[in-house]
Scaffold this motif. Structure first.
Motif, mmCIF file in Angstrom:
data_model
loop_
_atom_site.group_PDB
_atom_site.id
_atom_site.type_symbol
_atom_site.label_atom_id
_atom_site.label_comp_id
_atom_site.label_asym_id
_atom_site.label_seq_id
_atom_site.Cartn_x
_atom_site.Cartn_y
_atom_site.Cartn_z
ATOM 1 N N MET A 19 0.843 -1.171 0.000
ATOM 2 C CA MET A 19 0.000 0.000 0.000
ATOM 3 C C MET A 19 0.901 1.251 0.000
ATOM 4 O O MET A 19 1.787 1.381 0.823
ATOM 5 N N THR A 20 0.640 2.184 -0.911
ATOM 6 C CA THR A 20 1.429 3.418 -0.987
ATOM 7 C C THR A 20 0.981 4.395 0.101
ATOM 8 O O THR A 20 -0.060 4.203 0.735
ATOM 9 N N HIS A 21 1.777 5.433 0.274
ATOM 10 C CA HIS A 21 1.409 6.468 1.250
ATOM 11 C C HIS A 21 0.071 7.092 0.878
ATOM 12 O O HIS A 21 -0.761 7.361 1.757
ATOM 13 N N ARG A 22 -0.129 7.327 -0.396
ATOM 14 C CA ARG A 22 -1.385 7.922 -0.859
ATOM 15 C C ARG A 22 -2.564 7.008 -0.545
ATOM 16 O O ARG A 22 -3.600 7.469 -0.058
ATOM 17 N N ASP A 23 -2.411 5.705 -0.828
ATOM 18 C CA ASP A 23 -3.486 4.746 -0.538
ATOM 19 C C ASP A 23 -3.791 4.723 0.963
ATOM 20 O O ASP A 23 -4.954 4.698 1.363
ATOM 21 N N ARG A 24 -2.752 4.730 1.742
ATOM 22 C CA ARG A 24 -2.918 4.703 3.214
ATOM 23 C C ARG A 24 -3.645 5.961 3.673
ATOM 24 O O ARG A 24 -4.569 5.896 4.486
ATOM 25 N N PHE A 25 -3.232 7.123 3.168
ATOM 26 C CA PHE A 25 -3.888 8.375 3.546
ATOM 27 C C PHE A 25 -5.358 8.353 3.141
ATOM 28 O O PHE A 25 -6.226 8.728 3.922
ATOM 29 N N GLU A 26 -5.639 7.935 1.917
ATOM 30 C CA GLU A 26 -7.028 7.900 1.448
ATOM 31 C C GLU A 26 -7.882 6.978 2.298
ATOM 32 O O GLU A 26 -9.046 7.285 2.598
ATOM 33 N N ALA A 27 -7.318 5.868 2.727
ATOM 34 C CA ALA A 27 -8.057 4.932 3.580
ATOM 35 C C ALA A 27 -8.364 5.589 4.937
ATOM 36 O O ALA A 27 -9.488 5.488 5.451
ATOM 37 N N VAL A 28 -7.378 6.259 5.520
ATOM 38 C CA VAL A 28 -7.570 6.940 6.804
ATOM 39 C C VAL A 28 -8.590 8.069 6.635
ATOM 40 O O VAL A 28 -9.510 8.219 7.452
ATOM 41 N N TYR A 29 -8.455 8.831 5.578
ATOM 42 C CA TYR A 29 -9.363 9.949 5.326
ATOM 43 C C TYR A 29 -10.797 9.445 5.168
ATOM 44 O O TYR A 29 -11.723 9.963 5.804
ATOM 45 N N ASP A 30 -10.985 8.451 4.316
ATOM 46 C CA ASP A 30 -12.328 7.917 4.079
ATOM 47 C C ASP A 30 -12.949 7.350 5.348
ATOM 48 O O ASP A 30 -14.142 7.526 5.601
ATOM 49 N N ALA A 31 -12.143 6.688 6.143
ATOM 50 C CA ALA A 31 -12.659 6.037 7.348
ATOM 51 C C ALA A 31 -12.987 7.037 8.455
ATOM 52 O O ALA A 31 -13.970 6.848 9.181
ATOM 53 N N TYR A 32 -12.208 8.101 8.593
ATOM 54 C CA TYR A 32 -12.332 8.939 9.781
ATOM 55 C C TYR A 32 -12.758 10.388 9.538
ATOM 56 O O TYR A 32 -12.935 11.144 10.489
ATOM 57 N N TYR A 33 -12.942 10.747 8.288
ATOM 58 C CA TYR A 33 -13.381 12.113 8.008
ATOM 59 C C TYR A 33 -14.666 12.471 8.765
ATOM 60 O O TYR A 33 -14.717 13.533 9.407
ATOM 61 N N ALA A 69 -1.863 14.617 8.936
ATOM 62 C CA ALA A 69 -1.889 13.167 8.684
ATOM 63 C C ALA A 69 -1.167 12.839 7.377
ATOM 64 O O ALA A 69 -0.431 11.842 7.301
ATOM 65 N N TRP A 70 -1.364 13.653 6.359
ATOM 66 C CA TRP A 70 -0.688 13.426 5.079
ATOM 67 C C TRP A 70 0.832 13.527 5.238
ATOM 68 O O TRP A 70 1.573 12.694 4.754
ATOM 69 N N ARG A 71 1.253 14.566 5.925
ATOM 70 C CA ARG A 71 2.684 14.767 6.107
ATOM 71 C C ARG A 71 3.323 13.675 6.974
ATOM 72 O O ARG A 71 4.491 13.355 6.799
ATOM 73 N N ARG A 72 2.555 13.173 7.923
ATOM 74 C CA ARG A 72 3.109 12.208 8.874
ATOM 75 C C ARG A 72 2.417 10.857 8.756
ATOM 76 O O ARG A 72 2.233 10.159 9.751
ATOM 77 N N ILE A 73 2.049 10.467 7.553
ATOM 78 C CA ILE A 73 1.287 9.235 7.356
ATOM 79 C C ILE A 73 1.999 8.014 7.941
ATOM 80 O O ILE A 73 1.356 7.085 8.407
ATOM 81 N N GLY A 74 3.304 8.071 7.988
ATOM 82 C CA GLY A 74 4.058 6.961 8.588
ATOM 83 C C GLY A 74 3.865 6.860 10.094
ATOM 84 O O GLY A 74 4.038 5.791 10.681
ATOM 85 N N ASP A 75 3.464 7.955 10.735
ATOM 86 C CA ASP A 75 3.239 7.975 12.180
ATOM 87 C C ASP A 75 1.800 7.627 12.563
ATOM 88 O O ASP A 75 1.507 7.423 13.743
ATOM 89 N N VAL A 76 0.904 7.607 11.580
ATOM 90 C CA VAL A 76 -0.502 7.329 11.880
ATOM 91 C C VAL A 76 -0.648 5.837 12.202
ATOM 92 O O VAL A 76 -0.295 4.985 11.387
ATOM 93 N N PRO A 77 -1.173 5.538 13.406
ATOM 94 C CA PRO A 77 -1.320 4.126 13.783
ATOM 95 C C PRO A 77 -2.359 3.402 12.926
ATOM 96 O O PRO A 77 -3.159 4.034 12.231
ATOM 97 N N GLU A 78 -2.394 2.118 13.033
ATOM 98 C CA GLU A 78 -3.360 1.290 12.304
ATOM 99 C C GLU A 78 -4.672 1.203 13.081
ATOM 100 O O GLU A 78 -4.703 1.381 14.292
ATOM 101 N N GLY A 79 -5.736 0.901 12.368
ATOM 102 C CA GLY A 79 -7.033 0.618 12.986
ATOM 103 C C GLY A 79 -7.616 1.806 13.737
ATOM 104 O O GLY A 79 -7.432 2.963 13.369
ATOM 105 N N GLU A 80 -8.344 1.461 14.818
ATOM 106 C CA GLU A 80 -9.022 2.470 15.622
ATOM 107 C C GLU A 80 -8.053 3.456 16.271
ATOM 108 O O GLU A 80 -8.441 4.568 16.599
ATOM 109 N N GLU A 81 -6.822 3.047 16.463
ATOM 110 C CA GLU A 81 -5.824 3.945 17.045
ATOM 111 C C GLU A 81 -5.595 5.163 16.151
ATOM 112 O O GLU A 81 -5.238 6.233 16.638
ATOM 113 N N ALA A 82 -5.836 5.002 14.854
ATOM 114 C CA ALA A 82 -5.687 6.127 13.920
ATOM 115 C C ALA A 82 -6.667 7.238 14.268
ATOM 116 O O ALA A 82 -6.317 8.420 14.228
ATOM 117 N N LEU A 83 -7.898 6.864 14.639
ATOM 118 C CA LEU A 83 -8.892 7.867 14.999
ATOM 119 C C LEU A 83 -8.456 8.639 16.245
ATOM 120 O O LEU A 83 -8.562 9.863 16.290
#
Length: 170
Positions: free
Chosen positions: A1-15, A43-57
């Motif tokens: 998964m690319t950084h962009r894909d990861r960001f889009e997934a986080v954005y879609d899930a938690y917006y 979140a975009w700038r630090r996508i590598g620091d965003v945790p997985e799952g519910e921790e991301a919220l």
């Protein structure tokens, strides 16, 4: 998964959750939009620091909380600055004696062009040469405009004086 894909997934899930969080804590839709955009920009700038799952919220809530705090500090600074400037401007405001109301009335009755050239000469203390630079004309034209404006002001003052005498206010 690319950084962009990861960001889009986080954005879609938690917006929606971040939107609600911000909307409940801000006073306007513009402020809400600012909080959301700053939160997801982080979140975009630090996508590598965003945790997985519910921790991301929870991570996003923390970011949004800091964005809100920064926004509130900025508002406080602006309010203090606004108050300070208001006080300074009030202190520097020229006192207008009541007996000069006829002068203000005569001045206000002049065309904008005359008021501008008179204000530059009298209030700002500019010479004809400097007035010419401000107005974008020659010094001769500025001098002529100033001379004519002064004549019209004298005539307006004379009319104001005759009105005052005719109304028995002298």
């Amino acid at each position: 998964m690319t950084h962009r894909d990861r960001f889009e997934a986080v954005y879609d899930a938690y917006y929606p959750a971040i939107h609600q969080y911000a909307a409940r804590r801000t006073g306007s839709p513009d402020d809400t939009a600012d909080v959301i955009s700053e939160t997801f920009l982080t979140a975009w700038r630090r996508i590598g620091d965003v945790p997985e799952g519910e921790e991301a919220l929870l991570w996003l809530y923390g970011v949004a909380r800091r964005v809100l705090a920064n926004q509130q500090r900025g508002e406080s600074r602006r309010a203090v600055l606004t108050e300070r400037l208001r006080a300074e401007l009030a202190a520097d405001r020229p006192v207008r004696p009541v007996d000069l109301d006829h002068v203000r009335a005569a001045f206000d009755g002049l065309p904008e062009r005359d008021r501008e050239v008179l204000a530059l000469a009298c209030w700002e203390g500019l010479t004809s040469q400097r007035i010419a630079k401000v107005l974008g004309c020659t010094a001769i034209a500025a001098r002529t405009r100033l001379h004519r404006a002064r004549k019209r002001m004298a005539a307006a003052l004379a009319r104001q004086a005759s009105l005052t005498i005719a109304m028995g206010e002298a």
